[in-house]
Design an enzyme around this catalytic site. Structure first.
Site, short mmCIF file in Angstrom:
data_model
loop_
_atom_site.label_atom_id
_atom_site.label_comp_id
_atom_site.label_asym_id
_atom_site.label_seq_id
_atom_site.Cartn_x
_atom_site.Cartn_y
_atom_site.Cartn_z
CB CYS A 130 27.44 55.15 -50.55
SG CYS A 130 27.94 54.90 -48.90
N GLY A 165 39.25 51.28 -48.67
CA GLY A 165 38.97 52.96 -48.92
C GLY A 165 37.95 53.57 -48.23
NE ARG A 167 36.14 47.20 -43.76
CZ ARG A 167 35.24 46.87 -42.91
NH1 ARG A 167 35.04 47.29 -41.70
NH2 ARG A 167 34.50 45.91 -43.45
CB ALA A 168 40.89 54.38 -45.09
CG ASN A 284 27.66 50.09 -49.64
OD1 ASN A 284 27.21 49.00 -49.91
ND2 ASN A 284 28.75 50.27 -49.63
#
Length: 306
Positions: A130, A165, A167-168, A284
């Site tokens: 993003c 997703g 954050r990972a 985003n």
């Protein structure tokens, strides 16, 4: 009846669901063929089912078993970088092209307004991140006027808009965006920083772009940036300059080059989401799904015309 390209989306989280709604509302030459997830209780799969889209909660293998899979001409992957490697290998064997919305970057980085045309026929394209979709057009705009020695971007997104997703994939986000700033934006060296802003109420996506380039005309650089912003707005209506472009003629130390005089350019951006699935503050997600949709529509139009 106008022929359309059927697409499948793997990933029923925030990005996948927002993308599905965009395809259903504004698909043009593409239409939904399947929505794929791994959580039977996900809101994305439930929405898809209510909207009449074929669904499976059994991941890629479930997609391959769907009766309509033979008609799927393009697959979006909105899962994770690790999962995309598995998905890409299997679908490549079957000859199905992919648009990758993870930071895996198996295929070329694509930012529609910068290099979308050059990679229209690629079998696997990567939508960067993003932050990359929001800021790389600005770096490219400066690069069109002057040699960019260094570019740094800071992407600040509402914490509430960052699903599991996102954050990972934080480490992959910074690495992928940094590389794409160089490969697509044209900077000799790039750096990316992401900030998950916990503020309540959530703030809009804000991006800051710093470039240090060879000396150049401020008016030419500003005109190039404004023209690029207008191009992005053609598919992301909430994309805008937060204030006028700032310039500073200065001297900095560059690795291997010593003290170099040049032009520092600072650009502040805001991305307001279209609120197709998530609130406006999730710009985003909106810029990623809008860019992916634009690429898919261009690919579909070319295939249908062929």
């Amino acid at each position: 009846m106008t022929r359309k390209l059927k697409v499948a989306i793997i990933g029923s989280g925030n990005i996948g669901t927002d993308l599905m709604i965009k395809v259903l509302r504004h698909g043009g030459p593409i239409e939904m063929g399947a929505m794929v997830g791994i959580d039977p209780g996900s809101d994305g799969l439930a929405r898809a089912a209510r909207l009449g889209v074929p669904t499976t909660a059994e991941g890629l293998e479930g997609l391959l078993r769907l009766p309509g899979f033979k008609d799927i001409g393009l697959v979006f992957d909105a899962t994770s970088a690790g999962a995309h490697h598995r998905h890409a290998a299997r679908l490549a064997e079957l000859g199905v092209p992919m648009i990758d919305l993870t930071p895996a970057a198996i295929g070329p980085y694509v930012v529609p307004v910068v290099n979308g045309e050059a990679h229209r026929g690629a079998r696997n394209i990567n939508m960067v991140t993003c932050g990359g979709q929001a800021t790389i057009p600005i770096v490219a705009a400066v690069s069109q006027v002057a040699r960019v020695h260094y570019a740094e971007i800071v992407a600040s997104i509402a914490s509430r808009s960052a699903g599991p997703g996102t954050r990972a994939n934080i480490d992959e986000f910074t690495e992928t965006t940094s590389r794409a700033i160089e490969a697509v934006g044209g900077a000799e060296r790039g750096k990316a920083i992401i900030i998950l802003n916990p503020a309540e109420p959530p703030l809009m996506m804000r991006d800051t772009v710093f470039t240090f380039s060879a000396p150049a005309s401020e008016s030419e650089v500003e005109a190039s940036i404004e023209a690029m912003v207008a191009k992005v707005q053609a598919y992301v209506s909430g994309y805008r300059l937060k204030q006028r472009v700032q310039f500073e003629h200065t001297e900095v130390a560059l690795p291997g080059a010593g003290r170099v005089r040049g032009l520092k350019t600072t650009v502040l951006l805001e991305v307001r989401g279209a609120a197709h699935y998530l609130p406006e503050y999730a710009g985003n997600l909106d810029i990623m799904t809008s860019a992916a949709l634009a690429c898919a529509q261009a690919q579909a139009a070319a295939l249908i015309a062929a």
